[in-house]
Design a protein around this motif. Structure first.
Motif, PDB file in Angstrom:
ATOM      1  N   TRP A   1     -14.697  -8.074  14.855  1.00 55.11           N
ATOM      2  CA  TRP A   1     -13.703  -7.524  15.770  1.00 55.11           C
ATOM      3  C   TRP A   1     -14.403  -6.882  16.968  1.00 55.11           C
ATOM      4  N   ASN A   2     -14.043  -7.302  18.169  1.00 57.32           N
ATOM      5  CA  ASN A   2     -14.533  -6.699  19.404  1.00 57.32           C
ATOM      6  C   ASN A   2     -13.458  -5.727  19.877  1.00 57.32           C
ATOM      7  N   SER A   3     -13.678  -4.449  19.629  1.00 54.83           N
ATOM      8  CA  SER A   3     -12.643  -3.463  19.944  1.00 54.83           C
ATOM      9  C   SER A   3     -12.414  -3.338  21.441  1.00 54.83           C
TER      10      SER A   3
ATOM     11  N   GLY B   1     -10.442  -6.392  22.286  1.00 55.53           N
ATOM     12  CA  GLY B   1      -9.224  -6.491  21.496  1.00 55.53           C
ATOM     13  C   GLY B   1      -9.026  -7.853  20.875  1.00 55.53           C
ATOM     14  N   ARG B   2     -10.120  -8.459  20.401  1.00 54.91           N
ATOM     15  CA  ARG B   2     -10.021  -9.791  19.806  1.00 54.91           C
ATOM     16  C   ARG B   2     -11.135 -10.007  18.789  1.00 54.91           C
TER      17      ARG B   2
ATOM     18  N   ALA C   1      -9.119  -9.133  11.700  1.00 57.64           N
ATOM     19  CA  ALA C   1      -8.277  -8.251  12.516  1.00 57.64           C
ATOM     20  C   ALA C   1      -7.526  -7.247  11.646  1.00 57.64           C
TER      21      ALA C   1
ATOM     22  N   THR D   1       1.232 -12.060  12.568  1.00 52.12           N
ATOM     23  CA  THR D   1       0.371 -11.132  13.313  1.00 52.12           C
ATOM     24  C   THR D   1      -0.117  -9.969  12.469  1.00 52.12           C
ATOM     25  N   THR D   2       0.668  -9.562  11.453  1.00 52.62           N
ATOM     26  CA  THR D   2       0.280  -8.413  10.646  1.00 52.62           C
ATOM     27  C   THR D   2       0.705  -8.615   9.195  1.00 52.62           C
TER      28      THR D   2
ATOM     29  N   SER E   1      -7.958  -3.226  11.979  1.00 51.22           N
ATOM     30  CA  SER E   1      -6.814  -2.415  12.399  1.00 51.22           C
ATOM     31  C   SER E   1      -6.416  -1.370  11.370  1.00 51.22           C
TER      32      SER E   1
END
Length: 555
Positions: free
Chosen positions: A440-442, A445-446, A352, A303-304, A356
């Motif tokens: 990224w669609n803030s 959130g995706r 992403a 995820t990160t 982020s």
């Protein structure tokens, strides 16, 4: 192309022959979608021969020299070559290990009988051929971490393999090296002499690529459909070409003789192949295991990724259960991270991470240059004197090459329904010029993809350069019952996602990500949207080239 045929799209345009053919396809819907669900598979620890270790799991807090995200072609190449160079590797895979038989005695579900093993976290199947005579054939299934992900974006569904072995688990195995004269348009910054002299041969050998016995092809019942495709192509003046594959051809001959359990001749392809196909489970993965240097962790989702305070990168992973729920969150440190989650997975993760702020120095090319390899499908309704056979090998082995003149290469594909359909079916790869972008669609959130269905029009026109001419010559029509009600073209999907972190743009010329030393892309995300043929040999060969350079200069 000089004598186009109008597409038949209304009931009054369908001949009596076409109606009979369509009725046969309605019977085929029973074969494709009408049988009972198989029992839920049991997942113990007994590993099948050639499978990666099933019980491996990366430990929370681990510090590793190299972490590879994804176990498809690029990921397996990276893991093997790093291990051979003496580097300890953690290979993490979001999907399952696929090493344990279910209650039916098989690891993979049959194409004609999809169950919960078939789809990644869906409660209803989403079959590429979704209809017969306009009637839908999808069915409800239990939510499960199944083998095929039908991921929906705006304007397109992208089919991807989920499991240790990635896309090799679910593709048709057509192992095509592109024509050298086309290579410059695919990867213009790569030395073609090196690719064709060293890395394509290395990839083909490691993947176990081989060609069908041409004498057997001429006589075997299971390739009658391909011989019909050849006859129609040649009568219209198109080159018909055999292409290599990664199926065990000796095994298929034994299938035809009734000496071994049927696999290709049982229609197994879309949801895995239980016996004869040489997926990565039978090629790179056993060699990876033999090094003793690689730990494989299935059902782990990254995820990160962010720079670690002491150097290297901190990687956060979620461990999943077979319902898709997170059972543990882990944090590990890796000196180097290789992104090999497939074109979509790698691109989405990188977009992403940049948005982020986890990897803020990734450049503006991240997410760009994505394409569908020009995929479009269609079927043709043949005359009653041109049967394609009730027994069809699920492994395609030939295509129609009109790339130079019309921008299309058409795989002569099977329709393994178990009954005679009098249908010819094709998956075309076309020179579609359109490229989409992940962003990224803030608000939502995706990560989203801006593909447009209308962009498939060029692919359809290129495919029509073949099939309009064949229909005109043969006096045949397009099938209108495979993708919806009176819908001729399968223009809603791709099997071959490519791009999103393009070589020489988002990365340097060997896959090093700009702005963050120690991060690499080594999968289909490097290839800008098209390979002119089925792409996995090119992905493998490029990965072999890049990892050789990285090991020589970075380690």
């Amino acid at each position: 192309m000089n004598n186009p045929v109008m597409e038949q799209s209304t009931p009054r345009n369908v001949s009596r022959r076409g109606l009979i053919t369509g009725t046969g396809s309605l019977l085929g819907s029973a074969a494709l979608g009408g049988r009972a669900l198989a029992a839920t598979p049991r997942h113990g620890r007994a590993a099948a021969p050639g499978a990666a270790p099933r019980d491996a799991s990366i430990a929370d807090g681990a510090q590793v020299p190299a972490l590879v995200i994804g176990s498809g072609y690029g990921g397996c190449v990276a893991a093997l070559r790093l291990a051979e160079a003496g580097v300890d590797v953690q290979l993490v895979e979001m999907g399952m290990a696929w090493d344990t038989p279910g209650a039916d005695g098989e690891i993979f579900a049959n194409t004609t009988d999809p169950d919960q093993r078939s789809y990644w976290l869906r409660t209803r199947t989403k079959q590429p051929i979704s209809n017969f005579l306009g009637f839908p054939i999808d069915r409800d299934i239990a939510r499960y971490t199944g083998i095929l992900d039908a991921e929906d974006f705006s304007g397109i569904t992208v089919y991807q393999g989920r499991g240790v072995g990635g896309g090799s688990l679910v593709n048709g195995g057509m192992a095509v090296t592109p024509r050298r004269e086309n290579f410059g348009a695919i990867l213009p910054t790569v030395n073609s002499a090196e690719m064709y002299g060293t890395y394509y041969p290395r990839a083909n050998t490691a993947l176990g690529v081989a060609a069908i016995d041409p004498d057997w092809f001429e006589t075997t019942e299971c390739y009658q459909y391909a011989r019909v495709g050849r006859r129609h192509a040649q009568r219209s003046g198109f080159p018909f070409v055999f292409v290599p594959d990664v199926y065990d051809w000796a095994y298929m001959k034994q299938e035809a003789a009734g000496a071994v359990p049927k696999s290709a001749l049982a229609g197994e392809i879309l949801y895995g192949n239980n016996h004869g196909k040489k997926s990565l489970q039978k090629t790179y993965l056993p060699r990876i295991r033999a090094t003793g240097k690689v730990t494989v962790s299935p059902l782990h989702k990254v995820t990160t990724v962010r720079p670690a305070s002491g150097g290297g990168y901190t990687v956060t992973l979620e461990q999943l259960d077979t319902g898709g729920a997170t059972t543990a969150t882990k944090e590990v440190t890796a000196d180097r991270v290789f992104f090999a989650a497939g074109s979509v997975g790698t691109s989405k993760l990188l977009v992403a991470l940049r948005a982020s702020g986890a990897l803020p120095r990734l450049n503006e090319e991240i997410g760009k240059g994505w394409g569908d390899n020009g995929n479009v499908m269609c079927g043709r309704a043949n005359h009653l004197w041109d049967p394609t056979g009730s027994l069809q090998s699920s492994i395609p082995t030939a295509g129609i090459d009109n790339w130079a003149a019309g921008g299309a290469f058409a795989e002569v594909a099977p329709l393994p329904t178990g009954i005679e359909t009098f249908a010819s079916f094709y998956l075309s790869i076309t020179r579609n010029p359109h490229r989409a972008e992940f962003s990224w669609n803030s608000g939502a959130g995706r990560v989203e993809l801006n593909w447009q269905t209308a962009w498939k029009r060029e692919s359809i026109d290129m495919a029509k350069s073949i099939f309009d001419k064949i229909n005109a010559k043969e006096g045949t029509i397009y099938r209108t019952d495979l993708f919806g009600t009176y819908k001729i073209w399968g223009d809603h999907l791709t099997y071959h996602p490519l791009g999103g972190a393009v070589l020489g743009k988002a990365t340097d010329n060997y896959g090093r990500l700009h702005g963050h030393p120690g991060l690499y892309v080594i999968d289909g995300a490097l290839i800008p949207g098209n390979t002119s043929v089925n792409p996995f040999v090119t992905i493998t060969a490029l990965a072999e080239r890049n990892i050789e350079k990285i090991i020589a200069t970075d380690l």
